[in-house]
Design a protein around this motif. Structure first.
Motif, short mmCIF file in Angstrom:
data_model
loop_
_atom_site.label_atom_id
_atom_site.label_comp_id
_atom_site.label_asym_id
_atom_site.label_seq_id
_atom_site.Cartn_x
_atom_site.Cartn_y
_atom_site.Cartn_z
N LEU A 13 -9.62 -19.32 52.48
CA LEU A 13 -10.76 -18.95 53.33
C LEU A 13 -11.78 -17.99 52.70
CD1 LEU A 13 -9.05 -18.45 56.83
CD2 LEU A 13 -10.24 -20.47 55.99
N LEU A 14 -11.46 -17.30 51.64
CA LEU A 14 -12.40 -16.35 51.03
C LEU A 14 -13.21 -17.03 49.93
CD1 LEU A 14 -10.21 -13.14 50.67
CD2 LEU A 14 -11.94 -13.61 52.40
N PRO A 15 -14.50 -16.70 49.82
CA PRO A 15 -15.32 -17.28 48.75
C PRO A 15 -15.16 -16.51 47.44
CG PRO A 15 -16.68 -15.99 50.23
CD PRO A 15 -15.28 -15.96 50.79
N LEU A 16 -13.94 -16.10 47.14
CA LEU A 16 -13.61 -15.36 45.92
C LEU A 16 -12.37 -15.99 45.30
CD1 LEU A 16 -13.70 -11.73 47.38
CD2 LEU A 16 -15.39 -12.71 45.83
N THR A 17 -12.32 -16.02 44.00
CA THR A 17 -11.08 -16.43 43.35
C THR A 17 -10.10 -15.27 43.41
OG1 THR A 17 -11.71 -15.62 41.16
CG2 THR A 17 -12.37 -17.90 41.73
N ARG A 18 -8.86 -15.56 43.11
CA ARG A 18 -7.84 -14.52 43.08
C ARG A 18 -8.19 -13.44 42.05
NH1 ARG A 18 -2.50 -14.57 45.05
NH2 ARG A 18 -2.79 -16.74 45.65
N SER A 19 -8.69 -13.84 40.89
CA SER A 19 -9.04 -12.85 39.86
C SER A 19 -10.26 -12.03 40.27
CB SER A 19 -9.25 -13.51 38.50
OG SER A 19 -10.29 -14.43 38.54
N GLU A 20 -11.23 -12.64 40.95
CA GLU A 20 -12.37 -11.88 41.45
C GLU A 20 -11.92 -10.87 42.51
OE1 GLU A 20 -16.11 -14.98 41.06
OE2 GLU A 20 -14.72 -15.20 42.76
N LEU A 21 -11.03 -11.29 43.39
CA LEU A 21 -10.53 -10.38 44.41
C LEU A 21 -9.77 -9.21 43.79
CD1 LEU A 21 -10.30 -9.74 47.40
CD2 LEU A 21 -8.33 -11.30 47.53
N ARG A 22 -8.97 -9.50 42.77
CA ARG A 22 -8.23 -8.44 42.07
C ARG A 22 -9.21 -7.45 41.43
NH1 ARG A 22 -5.07 -11.50 39.62
NH2 ARG A 22 -3.34 -11.29 41.06
N LEU A 23 -10.26 -7.96 40.77
CA LEU A 23 -11.29 -7.09 40.18
C LEU A 23 -11.91 -6.19 41.25
CD1 LEU A 23 -13.34 -6.23 37.94
CD2 LEU A 23 -14.74 -8.18 38.69
N CYS A 24 -12.21 -6.76 42.40
CA CYS A 24 -12.82 -6.00 43.49
C CYS A 24 -11.89 -4.88 43.97
CB CYS A 24 -13.19 -6.91 44.64
SG CYS A 24 -14.60 -7.98 44.28
N VAL A 25 -10.62 -5.19 44.14
CA VAL A 25 -9.68 -4.17 44.61
C VAL A 25 -9.53 -3.07 43.57
CG1 VAL A 25 -7.31 -3.73 45.38
CG2 VAL A 25 -8.49 -5.81 46.12
N GLU A 26 -9.45 -3.43 42.30
CA GLU A 26 -9.38 -2.42 41.24
C GLU A 26 -10.63 -1.54 41.26
OE1 GLU A 26 -8.88 -4.92 37.81
OE2 GLU A 26 -6.70 -5.08 38.12
N THR A 27 -11.79 -2.14 41.45
CA THR A 27 -13.05 -1.40 41.51
C THR A 27 -13.07 -0.47 42.71
OG1 THR A 27 -14.19 -3.21 40.38
CG2 THR A 27 -15.56 -1.63 41.59
N ILE A 28 -12.56 -0.92 43.84
CA ILE A 28 -12.48 -0.07 45.03
C ILE A 28 -11.60 1.13 44.76
CG2 ILE A 28 -11.49 0.01 47.37
CD1 ILE A 28 -12.63 -2.91 47.69
N CYS A 29 -10.44 0.92 44.14
CA CYS A 29 -9.55 2.04 43.82
C CYS A 29 -10.25 3.06 42.92
CB CYS A 29 -8.26 1.54 43.16
SG CYS A 29 -7.15 0.66 44.29
N THR A 30 -10.96 2.57 41.92
CA THR A 30 -11.70 3.46 41.02
C THR A 30 -12.79 4.22 41.78
OG1 THR A 30 -11.24 2.06 39.12
CG2 THR A 30 -13.14 3.55 38.95
N ALA A 31 -13.52 3.52 42.64
CA ALA A 31 -14.63 4.14 43.38
C ALA A 31 -14.17 5.25 44.31
CB ALA A 31 -15.39 3.07 44.18
N ILE A 32 -12.92 5.19 44.78
CA ILE A 32 -12.44 6.24 45.68
C ILE A 32 -11.60 7.28 44.94
CG2 ILE A 32 -12.55 4.71 47.67
CD1 ILE A 32 -9.43 4.68 47.59
N GLY A 33 -11.60 7.22 43.61
CA GLY A 33 -10.93 8.24 42.82
C GLY A 33 -9.48 7.97 42.50
N HIS A 34 -9.05 6.71 42.60
CA HIS A 34 -7.66 6.37 42.30
C HIS A 34 -7.59 5.23 41.28
CE1 HIS A 34 -5.86 9.08 45.19
NE2 HIS A 34 -6.83 8.75 46.01
N GLU A 35 -8.34 5.42 40.18
CA GLU A 35 -8.35 4.43 39.11
C GLU A 35 -6.94 4.19 38.60
OE1 GLU A 35 -10.55 3.52 34.87
OE2 GLU A 35 -10.98 5.38 35.93
#
Length: 148
Positions: A13-35
């Motif tokens: 259902l998401l317009p993202l591949t699994r690798s794109e979603l993983r990149l996004c979650v990693e980026t979110i963690c970095t953005a909130i100070g938990h790289e």
């Protein structure tokens, strides 16, 4: 490491591949100070998230995302890089329904929910700061997608 799991019997259902979603979650963690932090993201149906909601929170019905931190909020600021934050349950059914209802892009809405849930894993409660960080983290994830 970001683990992404999809419950059996539901469509992606998401317009993202699994690798794109993983990149996004990693980026979110970095953005909130938990790289470098790790977490599990479970993509589930309304029925599954409703059962989790009832079992763990005593609430009836589905919701968009649930957060299950691996530790208590008092010790989070001392966590080393690479710590396991916990796990998220994102209802794909509710995510899609809300995006349509609110006339939002599905990807943006999903990333906003994941950022919100990740902030709960990091010990944040609902506040103006949390909502600002949610928007910042979601925007960072979208920017990472655009340059990937």
């Amino acid at each position: 490491m970001i683990q992404i799991k999809k419950a059996e019997g539901i469509s992606w259902l998401l317009p993202l591949t699994r690798s794109e979603l993983r990149l996004c979650v990693e980026t979110i963690c970095t953005a909130i100070g938990h790289e470098g932090a790790s977490l599990d993201l479970n993509l589930v149906s309304d029925a599954e998230v409703a059962e989790l909601n009832r079992t763990f929170l005593g609430c009836d019905g589905p919701t968009n995302i649930l957060s299950f931190p691996s530790t208590d909020a008092d010790s989070i600021s001392d966590m080393p890089a690479g710590w396991h934050m916990g796990w998220l349950a994102l209802s794909l059914d509710t995510t899609i329904r809300e995006a349509l209802l609110y006339h939002q892009d599905v990807t943006e809405h999903a990333l906003r929910l994941i950022a919100h849930g990740t902030l709960h894993l990091a010990g944040y409660d609902h506040s103006e700061e949390m909502f600002d960080l949610t928007e910042k983290a979601a925007a960072s994830a979208l920017a990472a997608l655009a340059t990937a």
